[in-house]
Scaffold this motif. Sequence first.
Motif, PDB file in Angstrom:
ATOM      1  N   SER A  89      28.997  -0.559  32.555  1.00  0.00           N
ATOM      2  CA  SER A  89      30.196  -1.012  33.247  1.00  0.00           C
ATOM      3  C   SER A  89      29.958  -1.102  34.751  1.00  0.00           C
ATOM      4  N   VAL A  90      29.252  -0.125  35.302  1.00  0.00           N
ATOM      5  CA  VAL A  90      28.900  -0.188  36.730  1.00  0.00           C
ATOM      6  C   VAL A  90      28.121  -1.463  37.017  1.00  0.00           C
ATOM      7  N   LYS A  91      27.196  -1.787  36.119  1.00  0.00           N
ATOM      8  CA  LYS A  91      26.408  -3.009  36.324  1.00  0.00           C
ATOM      9  C   LYS A  91      27.301  -4.237  36.364  1.00  0.00           C
ATOM     10  N   ALA A  92      28.272  -4.299  35.466  1.00  0.00           N
ATOM     11  CA  ALA A  92      29.200  -5.438  35.464  1.00  0.00           C
ATOM     12  C   ALA A  92      29.962  -5.501  36.780  1.00  0.00           C
ATOM     13  N   ILE A  93      30.416  -4.361  37.260  1.00  0.00           N
ATOM     14  CA  ILE A  93      31.168  -4.314  38.524  1.00  0.00           C
ATOM     15  C   ILE A  93      30.286  -4.758  39.677  1.00  0.00           C
ATOM     16  N   MET A  94      29.020  -4.329  39.669  1.00  0.00           N
ATOM     17  CA  MET A  94      28.087  -4.765  40.711  1.00  0.00           C
ATOM     18  C   MET A  94      27.837  -6.276  40.621  1.00  0.00           C
ATOM     19  N   GLY A  95      27.828  -6.810  39.391  1.00  0.00           N
ATOM     20  CA  GLY A  95      27.652  -8.251  39.237  1.00  0.00           C
ATOM     21  C   GLY A  95      28.810  -9.040  39.825  1.00  0.00           C
ATOM     22  N   VAL A  96      30.024  -8.570  39.577  1.00  0.00           N
ATOM     23  CA  VAL A  96      31.208  -9.231  40.146  1.00  0.00           C
ATOM     24  C   VAL A  96      31.192  -9.114  41.670  1.00  0.00           C
ATOM     25  N   ALA A  97      30.863  -7.926  42.173  1.00  0.00           N
ATOM     26  CA  ALA A  97      30.781  -7.735  43.624  1.00  0.00           C
ATOM     27  C   ALA A  97      29.699  -8.614  44.236  1.00  0.00           C
ATOM     28  N   SER A  98      28.589  -8.784  43.522  1.00  0.00           N
ATOM     29  CA  SER A  98      27.487  -9.628  44.003  1.00  0.00           C
ATOM     30  C   SER A  98      27.953 -11.068  44.189  1.00  0.00           C
ATOM     31  N   TYR A  99      28.718 -11.543  43.229  1.00  0.00           N
ATOM     32  CA  TYR A  99      29.226 -12.912  43.319  1.00  0.00           C
ATOM     33  C   TYR A  99      30.138 -13.054  44.536  1.00  0.00           C
ATOM     34  N   GLY A 100      30.990 -12.083  44.752  1.00  0.00           N
ATOM     35  CA  GLY A 100      31.850 -12.119  45.931  1.00  0.00           C
ATOM     36  C   GLY A 100      31.055 -12.076  47.222  1.00  0.00           C
ATOM     37  N   TYR A 101      30.024 -11.244  47.248  1.00  0.00           N
ATOM     38  CA  TYR A 101      29.160 -11.143  48.434  1.00  0.00           C
ATOM     39  C   TYR A 101      28.484 -12.476  48.735  1.00  0.00           C
ATOM     40  N   MET A 102      27.938 -13.123  47.707  1.00  0.00           N
ATOM     41  CA  MET A 102      27.269 -14.408  47.920  1.00  0.00           C
ATOM     42  C   MET A 102      28.265 -15.480  48.353  1.00  0.00           C
ATOM     43  N   ALA A 103      29.467 -15.437  47.783  1.00  0.00           N
ATOM     44  CA  ALA A 103      30.497 -16.403  48.198  1.00  0.00           C
ATOM     45  C   ALA A 103      30.797 -16.249  49.678  1.00  0.00           C
ATOM     46  N   GLU A 104      30.866 -15.020  50.135  1.00  0.00           N
ATOM     47  CA  GLU A 104      31.128 -14.780  51.559  1.00  0.00           C
ATOM     48  C   GLU A 104      30.006 -15.337  52.417  1.00  0.00           C
ATOM     49  N   LYS A 105      28.767 -15.156  51.991  1.00  0.00           N
ATOM     50  CA  LYS A 105      27.631 -15.677  52.746  1.00  0.00           C
ATOM     51  C   LYS A 105      27.599 -17.202  52.747  1.00  0.00           C
TER      52      LYS A 105
END
Length: 829
Positions: A654-670
Amino acid sequence: MRKILCTFLACCALPFMSCDDAQLLEYDVIKNDLRAPAYPLITIDPYTSGWSMTDKLYDENVKHWTGKEFPLIGVLKVDGETYRFMGVEKMPLDPIAAISTEKKWLGKYTFTKPQNGWEKTAFNDNAWKEGEAAFGTPDELNVKTLWQTKDVWVRRDIQITQNLAGKKLFLEYSHDDTFELYINGIQLVKTGYEWRKNVLVPIPDEIAKTIVQGEKTVIAAHCNNRTGGALVDFGLYVESDTKCYLGQTAQQTSVDVQATQTHYTFDCGNVELKVSFMAPLLMDDLELVSRPVNYISYAVSSKDGQEHDVDLYLEGSPNWALNFPIQDNKAEAYQKDGLVYLKTGSTTQDILGKRGDDIRIDWGYFYLASETANTTYSVGNPFELRQAFVQNSVLTNDGAEKERASLALVHDLGKTKSANGKFMLGYDDIYSIQYFGDNLRPYWNKDGSKTIENAFAQAAKDYVSLREKCYVFDKELMESARKVGGQKYAELCALAYRQSISAHKLVEAPNGDLLFLSKENFSNGSIGTVDVTYPSAPLFLYYNPELAKGLLNHIFYYSESGKWKKPFPSHDVGTYPLANGQTYGDDMPVEEAGNMLTLAAAVTAIEGNATYAEKHWDVMTIWADYLSENGLDPDNQLCTDDFAGHFAHNVNLSVKAIMGVASYGYMAEKMGKQDIADKYKNKAKEMAAEWMKMADDGDHYRLTFDKAGTWSQKYNLIWDKLLNWNIFPAEVREKEIAYYLTKQNEYGLPLDNRSTYTKSDWIMWTATLASDQATFETFINPVHKFMNETEDRIPMSDWYYTDSKKHVGFQARSVVGGYYIKMLEEKLK
């Protein structure tokens, strides 16, 4: 810190020079005191891989990481006296009753549990069926009789026609899985749950004396197949009467594993010999990483101040170009442009004709090479080559192609107080990978315009500068690792470096993508596995993000091309070296989606821009949405630790899934997509808040949401810390670390509460969650202790028991690149 005097040649046109004529450069090297489970010697790719699996280089033959012998023999002759410093001189074995891969044999078998005494010579097996060996499942080696039940019992009658009294006898066997074997009713083999091929064991006197001329010997075996492939095969052998020539060994006085080099020192009578194995895997140069040439360099110096007559002999076996030593092969020697080449390969040359795990290459050609000056060479019978060297110090080559021949080079160093030189070893695999139907050449020859002689010539030209660069790199790596993680951490990183890189093959895809394809060594042979890429990535993110992208490109292509149609990434793209589509039987939806998104975000962070993310945005959007909907409380599925089986409600997944969602948000910001960034970052934080409630178990967080009193390493939290996202409060990490400190065993922190086994790569990630170096080292030191003390002499295993000196499975895998997570943390600050 130990000071090493390194001699770099002012001119490398000669195979050796005296120290009086060479430029002397000194480098300080941080000594690695780790007793490695296995020492890396030749590390080119998953196929061309040679290791010393003993403390002394001369105690056993060099071996491939699978454990099969890839013999290299090194001998220094000083004033007529020979000193073997590498390899062993094994007598050839003559078959009494050969294993099935050498000669057809028939045996009696049953799938029904027999009466007691089935292993005895006098047992009546008339009711058993007769079948041709080997016995097993269709995917196993040379299977002629299908065995698809849980158990099989096999008996083989052998009529002994020769007098074997006083001779050394051997059993060769292959099995998958749990195996027991008897000779004339006496047990010789009893394994646990494991699978091995072509194991050779001496037969003790107690059994040997029952193997009598004119009588029948019975070999009886039982094998239980827990899961997957199944195999039984065995044979009986006697040692040949061939004469040995290389009985006396040198005395090894030191060994030191650095990132790109392994250094040995020996006493050879009145001469000291230093030998270094160098793989110049400097990742800022992709041509160099791909170049299929390694070096064996040496330096001799008089210990008594007197001149000595010195010659050095190097011999290579045709095994380096064969899956099994019994395959037909041929060798030749020739000169070209100032270099001598000794070449060997199989006669069949079935390019890319095999796929699998416990497989070695049997297409293309293995080479030994040297400058021609003061060098003699030959191909032929290994005992005749050794005899010629011992008696004459000179080899002669008649120019003829030879079958089943070894390769040998001799450097005549003359009468000297000190001298040095080098040999080169390499492999021309012609084609390396099949990629969705296209056969791809190695990256160094991606357009087919170069020859292996071009590669060797460039390697010879670059040697002096590369050796200097490697010494500098090795020292800098040890210093950097020691600074952030301590000496023991640095020693583990040095040992991991070549293992991780050489578990890959570098090629270029037809669309121009760089492909850095891993092989799952001894964990099923898959190629380009995402959840092997994920733990190994820190090494490549740290040194060259282009290689990190090369770990991901094939998975992006597989989905973007429409060949893979599911809303999450594939597990792999085939079985090495055939990358034509996933062959693993199960999907890992949350695992692989989280891995791909997180690593793409890590590339974005390292490069400081979102160019790579933008290229793959559409498919990553699908994956991110899949995790948003399905990731918080994963259903029954596998994760990267698939050996633990399927289970639902996996808290760390589940942590991995949360990190995946956060990763997508991080890349969108960049990418400047702030509205999308806010949406997915907020979603990740909402998921994290819910996770904390669902997983809470008082002083720690659970293994699964539905089971109190459980725990597991939450290594996937590391990206939240490294990338400073603050998706989870810092106290989550702090609470977990405090709890883990109460759960450590002698050799480290277990993976979770279900077993005492662990994964060393995940311990490194978990340790990096700690807020201070002292706590980090508290987790790392037991890993170092295991590697230093393990009884299993194999390239580092990442899966081992924390309460014993034994590994569970896996070896030589790329995942030890994950050890560099602590160094990556420093780089990302």
